[in-house]
Each structure stands twice: as structure tokens, then as C-alpha cells.
Design an enzyme around this catalytic site. Sequence first.
Site, short mmCIF file in Angstrom:
data_model
loop_
_atom_site.label_atom_id
_atom_site.label_comp_id
_atom_site.label_asym_id
_atom_site.label_seq_id
_atom_site.Cartn_x
_atom_site.Cartn_y
_atom_site.Cartn_z
N GLU A 4 0.85 -1.20 0.00
CA GLU A 4 0.00 0.00 0.00
C GLU A 4 0.88 1.25 0.00
OE1 GLU A 4 -2.82 -0.02 3.24
OE2 GLU A 4 -3.83 1.76 2.46
N GLU A 152 -12.70 -2.39 2.45
CA GLU A 152 -13.31 -2.12 3.77
C GLU A 152 -14.41 -1.06 3.63
OE1 GLU A 152 -10.33 -1.58 6.89
OE2 GLU A 152 -9.62 -3.63 6.59
N GLU A 276 -6.04 -9.23 3.35
CA GLU A 276 -5.18 -8.57 4.36
C GLU A 276 -5.15 -9.47 5.59
OE1 GLU A 276 -5.93 -4.43 5.29
OE2 GLU A 276 -6.47 -4.01 3.20
O1 AHR Z 1 -2.99 -2.68 6.23
C1 AHR Z 1 -3.31 -1.48 6.87
C2 AHR Z 1 -4.78 -1.13 6.76
O2 AHR Z 1 -5.55 -2.07 7.45
C3 AHR Z 1 -5.38 -1.13 5.38
O3 AHR Z 1 -5.15 0.04 4.69
C4 AHR Z 1 -6.84 -1.31 5.65
O4 AHR Z 1 -7.52 -1.94 4.60
C5 AHR Z 1 -6.86 -2.10 6.95
O5 AHR Z 1 -7.72 -1.55 7.87
#
Ligand code: AHR
Length: 473
Positions: A4, A152, A276
Site C-alpha cells: 500500500e 473495507e 489482508e
Molecule cells: O494494512 C493497513 C490497513 O488495514 C489497510 O489500509 C486497511 O484496509 C486495513 O484496515
Amino acid sequence: MFSEHLGRDIYDGIYVGNHSTIPNKDGIRLDIVDALKAIKIPVLRWPGGCFADEYHWMDGIGPKDKRPQTVNTTWGNVTETNSFGTHEFMQLCDLIGSEAYIAGNMGSGTVREMSQWIEYLNSGLESSITKLRKQNGRNEPWRVPFWGVGNESWGCGGNMTPEQYAQLYRRYASFCLNYPGSPLKKIASGPNGNDTHWMDVLLKNIPLNMMWGVSLHYYTLPTGDWGKKGSATDFGETEYFNTMKNALAINDMINDQEAVMDRYDPEKKVALVVDEWGVWTDAEPGTNPAFLYQQNSLRDALVAASTLNIFNNHSDRIKMANLAQTVNVLQSLILTKGPQMVLTPTYFVFDLYKVHQNATLLPVQVSSPDYVSGDQRIPAVNASASVDSAGVIHISLVNLDPSKTVAVRTSFAGRSWNKINGKVLTSGKVNDENSFDNPGKVKLKNFTGFSKEKNDLTVQLPPKSVVVLELKK
Ligand code: AHR
């Protein structure tokens, strides 16, 4: 894997810019490329996470000096130079040999914006969008297969109710087109934690043929408390035990979510995509807390290995999983400091487990004593096994007990084998890490603690270890 625009994952991590003295290819760090290529990462997810729903892809194409500067409001309000964009990400995927998984912006982007990004990436037809791609140096479409519709969406991706999200998903997904030769695998944004209502509403309201998968996120917090998650390396045995207990709890969550999916989709056409997962601790003292930089110890490796065993054992439904995140953020494979780079204990788990890729699951039974802490207990050992196209069996075993060797015995019905070899990942303490001063402390070693009796395999698993064995004819 997952990368990210967060902290030092992309900038000052994977991407150092082509003026850097660190060896790079068009700004992409070559030591990182070599390390990631070696572990055969099948899929890389980008650009977020929460950042995905504030990312506008057109900011990240064209001459770098003309790209707008924006602010990464999700992660620390730092300036986003947009110098790492679509072309750079696709080049990274090419260099490391991964498929791309792009998370589209549903939270603050339009249907048209998402639709045109897919056209830019995947269309071989004539249009002003594909002409733009060609002007920017890429003639052929990249044909990106995996496409996330939001991230999310119950939270940072738009604070939607499941009903709102399901309706909006249908609209956005209708314009995520399959260009000739580029079929898309669309992934819907899954529940907050173990919210089965979210999953239920999605499966009820979105036609199954409109989605390839639904995502699930699960983070292991050592203390279980988001306010004070615990240190990455400074912890005692009770916190170690709690970390493992929390990590293994993903299995219950997967079972709960799968039970909902099974009601609507008994043929398991829709995948569960754990895009994730990983250990989330407090940020390293002295670093920007918004950058989520954390060290990585043998404890992380044991969590990773146990979680991958769980995913393997659910491979009839889980078709993809992405560790958060790749470099310098959360449970990373790689940490960097200037020109230095260390491979974390977690990296070596991915190196060990790559043998399971594209193989067929072999159900495996190992009886395990409990690892006990106070009045709580968890199974000390977990395992998964597979057979590859050459008939080679691989079994991955984890012993979570930090002080006891555990003997396990198993067999593979109907399969014979004569030769065996193995590797082990362990260290003196569960807190041991690979630091910039001592990068080789936790590493893989050859393993010989096994024997064969008739067709049974017996293994003496050292305390706090990950062992992967290869069984051949
Ligand atoms: O990985 C960090 C964050 O965790 C991501 O941006 C989000 O999707 C999750 O809440």
C-alpha cells in the site's frame, strides 16, 4: 502479498526513484526485486487498503514531473508525489513475476473512473484511453486479472451499510468490463471482522456470477487491544501465548464466514479472499506511528506458518491470501534502512511454503499435545500437506510450544515415498529478529529430525519451529 501507499512500503521501500544510488530499475529497488522473485509471489495487491479509496489513478500516469502532488490523508498526511503509479506497479509485477491485483476506488471515485482504469489496463481496442496508454509507453494491454471493487467499504472505504454496498457493487461491477482476452476476477469488499450479516447481505443481493470472490481481513493483535497492541519484539511468554491464540482464531472466523457462503453457494463458486492478514503491533518506538513500521520476530514467522497451514486446509474456498504488507509496514517480508535490507523471519516462511503453490491439498492428521498457559490451552502443533504435479509430497509443520520438543507421527494413505529431506526455521528465543546489525540471526537450516517406519513418518519438532519436509519416491 499486499503493498500500500503507506509509510515506507512503496516510497523509500520498493521504490527509491531512478536517481537513487541504491541499485534500481527505473526506480524499483533491485535487491527487493531479487528477494521477492525468489519466493515466487503469485499475486501482489495494490494501491491499498484504505488508500485505494482516495487514490485517483489518472494522477499516477504520464511524465513524472507533470503528475500532481496530492496528500495521503489516510496515512499521515504526507505528500503523495504520484511518481509510483500504474506503469510502475505493473513493471514491479513483471520484475517479480506476480499477477496484479488492483483495488479500485469505490469510496471517492466514480464508476467511470474505475471503468476507464480497467480499459487503460486491459483493453486492446482503439479508444482515447488506450491511446493515452500507448503515449505513456505501453502498447499492449497488461491484462490484469484481479480487481477489487472497494476496500473495507464498511469503514474507511465509505462507511456503507451492507445493503448500500451490495447495491453499489452491482452498479460498479457492471462497468468493470471483460475486454477481449482479459476476463476480470472481481472481488467484493467483505465484512468488518467476523460480521456474518455483511456476508449474508452480499451473497443474497449480488448475483454469484458478478463476483469472483469476497474479501476478508484479519489482523493478529498480540494483546487483542487496538489501543495498545503490544511490542513487536519486547514481549513475555503470556503475550506470546495470546498472540498465537489470537492468530489461530482466524480459523473460527473462516468457518463462520464459509458457513454463510455455503448456504448461498454450496458449489463454492465464489472465493473467499483473505486479502489482508498478519500481525499488527505497536509501531517501533521513534518512528512515525502513522507509518505502521514494526520489527518482525520468530513469533511472526510462527503466526505466518500457522495461518498459511489454515489457508491450505481451507483451499476449497480460500483461493487467494495477501499478507499485510510487503516492505517496512506491519508484518513485512523485508525491512530497509537506506541501502541496507534485511529479510525477516516471515520471509523465510514464504520461502519454505512456496512448494505448496499449484499443488493439491493432502488431508493430514497429526495428533498434538496442548501448549498450556495458565488456564488456557491451544494445540501445540498444526500442519498442512500437498502433493505436486510430479508426485512429490510436502508437509509443513509448526510447533508453537516455546520450550518443548513435540514428536508427531503421520502417514499419507495410498502414497509411498522413500527419500525425505527438510528445512527448519527456529532460533534461540521467540523474540529473535533479523536486525540491520545482525541480519542473519533467524535463518533456514537443514533438518534431519525425522524417521520412516513402514509408511509412517515420525518427526521430532523442535520447540518454536517451522519445519517443511519433502517426501519423494
Ligand atoms: O494494512 C493497513 C490497513 O488495514 C489497510 O489500509 C486497511 O484496509 C486495513 O484496515
